[in-house]
Scaffold this active site. Structure first.
Site, mmCIF file in Angstrom:
data_model
loop_
_atom_site.group_PDB
_atom_site.id
_atom_site.type_symbol
_atom_site.label_atom_id
_atom_site.label_comp_id
_atom_site.label_asym_id
_atom_site.label_seq_id
_atom_site.Cartn_x
_atom_site.Cartn_y
_atom_site.Cartn_z
ATOM 1 N N ALA A 1 41.911 131.673 69.026
ATOM 2 C CA ALA A 1 41.859 133.013 69.637
ATOM 3 C C ALA A 1 40.558 133.248 70.397
ATOM 4 C CB ALA A 1 42.007 134.070 68.547
ATOM 5 N N SER B 1 45.238 125.041 65.173
ATOM 6 C CA SER B 1 46.021 125.632 66.250
ATOM 7 C C SER B 1 47.465 125.198 66.059
ATOM 8 C CB SER B 1 45.496 125.152 67.602
ATOM 9 O OG SER B 1 46.384 125.534 68.638
ATOM 10 N N ARG B 2 48.383 125.946 66.663
ATOM 11 C CA ARG B 2 49.790 125.506 66.638
ATOM 12 C C ARG B 2 49.939 124.215 67.426
ATOM 13 N NH1 ARG B 2 52.133 130.651 69.448
ATOM 14 N NH2 ARG B 2 50.215 130.229 70.575
ATOM 15 N N TYR C 1 48.533 125.617 61.138
ATOM 16 C CA TYR C 1 47.776 126.495 60.232
ATOM 17 C C TYR C 1 47.948 126.018 58.786
ATOM 18 C CZ TYR C 1 48.132 129.546 64.377
ATOM 19 O OH TYR C 1 48.101 130.067 65.647
ATOM 20 N N LEU D 1 44.680 136.064 64.303
ATOM 21 C CA LEU D 1 46.017 135.896 64.880
ATOM 22 C C LEU D 1 46.505 137.231 65.432
ATOM 23 C CD1 LEU D 1 47.567 133.663 62.063
ATOM 24 C CD2 LEU D 1 47.042 132.973 64.418
ATOM 25 N N LYS E 1 41.197 143.042 62.473
ATOM 26 C CA LYS E 1 41.735 144.392 62.473
ATOM 27 C C LYS E 1 42.877 144.477 63.468
ATOM 28 C CE LYS E 1 40.959 145.648 66.075
ATOM 29 N NZ LYS E 1 41.301 145.127 67.444
ATOM 30 N N ASP F 1 45.175 148.364 68.661
ATOM 31 C CA ASP F 1 44.090 147.505 69.140
ATOM 32 C C ASP F 1 42.719 148.178 69.103
ATOM 33 O OD1 ASP F 1 43.297 144.950 70.191
ATOM 34 O OD2 ASP F 1 42.783 146.028 72.016
#
Ligand SMILES: NC(=O)c1ccc[n+]([C@@H]2O[C@H](COP(=O)([O-])OP(=O)(O)OC[C@H]3O[C@@H](n4cnc5c(N)ncnc54)[C@H](OP(=O)(O)O)[C@@H]3O)[C@@H](O)[C@H]2O)c1
Length: 333
Positions: free
Chosen positions: A14, A38-39, A60, A76, A99, A179
């Site tokens: 991220a 990471s994926r 993960y 995430l 958050k 957000d």
């Protein structure tokens, strides 16, 4: 557990990890960043190389199976916080999760229960609470410097330019309140030192169904009202004002002051305005070190998952009100 430092792993590549929290972990006095997942295995490898992280994992799950990791940082998309926090706790990892902690209060409770069952720590990553200027603001308010607080006003807005941003996706927990408005709610409750009893909000929704702009008001039992606006569509604005019967405190760039020296303005009738400047600090690093101390030495977490759940209860009431045209909604006690 390595004896003197927390061995951290980060779930995903991220932006907020890359830009702020991963470097804060690397700079921390009591932590080491030992792994990233990471994926996509190639993305993890390149990210680890660029950031100087010793190990990388292509899923993960694999990071959670890594015995050399004591704690995970989870940046995430919001809709994935619950799942990966619970999975991490069940593998015995302490969790610092971004958050908002989850999508609703029920998810927060599930996450808290998973952490408690596993005997691990869980904290929501509201970093602004660890900035010394926020601490000074709270100390001033608690000491009665501005008298009884009657009004709190906060704003956090910025303009998103990329349509593929996770914040615009209703399936990933997007929206302005989720957000950035979450900071306004958190700061209002923290400064008030109480929970609101009633919430009211008006929102403008994007075509995909997230709140692009939301304005809210929170009424507390004492008569104090906190009002705020948040948006993903407006100029960058970020402020917190606390007004009491004897004066007011103004906090510019209240949530993201960067590393620069940070001013706290005080207004006092005829005495006029004074400014106290707090030395610049890395609020992310202070947050990471606070969490690390709790992991290593058992010192109490200042903000546990119960606190995150209370924030989410207020956000849930605001969303209910906004979806119902601004009808006042009681906040679940
Ligand atoms: N505290 C702060 O200052 C702050 C600032 C910004 C954001 N945040 C919070 O941090 C979290 C991440 O925000 P961000 O802006 O950094 O996000 P981002 O750059 O979009 O990164 C999210 C990461 O999640 C992974 N991911 C897993 N499933 C995904 C999916 N279905 N769609 C998109 N990404 C997926 C991706 O990593 P891989 O592909 O590597 O698996 C992606 O890089 C949010 O909870 C946000 O609220 C906090």
């Amino acid at each position: 557990m390595s004896d003197t430092r927390v061995r951290w792993g980060v779930l995903s590549t991220a932006n907020i990890g890359r830009a702020a929290v991963n470097p804060a972990i690397q700079a921390s006095a009591n932590g080491r960043l030992v792994a990233v997942a990471s994926r996509d295995g190639e993305r993890a490898r390149a990210f680890a190389r660029d950031a100087g992280i010793p190990r990388h994992h292509g899923s993960y799950e694999a990071l959670l199976d890594d015995d050399e990791v004591d704690a995970v940082y989870i940046p995430l998309p919001n809709a994935l916080h619950r799942e990966w926090t619970i999975r991490a706790a069940q593998r015995g990892k302490h969790v610092l999760c971004e958050k908002p902690l989850a999508l609703d209060p029920g998810e927060c409770r599930e996450m808290a229960a998973a952490a408690e069952d596993a005997g691990v720590l869980l904290m929501e990553a509201f970093m602004y609470r660890f900035h010394p200027r926020t601490e000074l603001l709270l100390a001033r308010v608690r000491a009665g410097a501005i008298g009884e607080v009657r009004s709190i006003r906060s704003t956090f807005t910025f303009r998103l330019t990329r349509p593929d941003n996770i914040r615009l996706d209703p399936h990933l927990g997007g929206g302005a309140l989720m957000d950035v408005g979450c900071y306004c709610v958190n700061a209002s409750r923290t400064v008030a030192g109480a929970e609101p009893v009633e919430a009211q909000a008006f929102a403008n929704w994007t075509e995909r169904g997230v709140d692009g702009e939301l304005t809210g008001a929170l009424r507390f039992e004492s008569g104090l009202v906190a009002h705020f606006d948040c948006a993903l569509t407006l100029e960058r604005r970020e402020v917190l004002e606390v007004a009491g019967l004897d004066g007011a405190l103004l906090v510019p760039s209240a949530f993201l002051p960067g590393r620069a020296d940070a001013p706290l303005h005080e207004l006092r009738g005829r005495a006029g305005e004074s400014v106290e400047t707090v030395a610049g600090a890395d609020e992310y690093r202070l947050m990471v070190e606070h969490f690390g101390d709790a992991v290593l030495h058992g010192s109490p977490l200042r903000y546990g998952p119960d606190e995150a759940e209370r924030n989410m209860r207020v956000m849930a009431a605001l969303y209910r009100s906004a979806r119902d045209g601004g009808r006042p909604v009681a906040v679940a006690p």
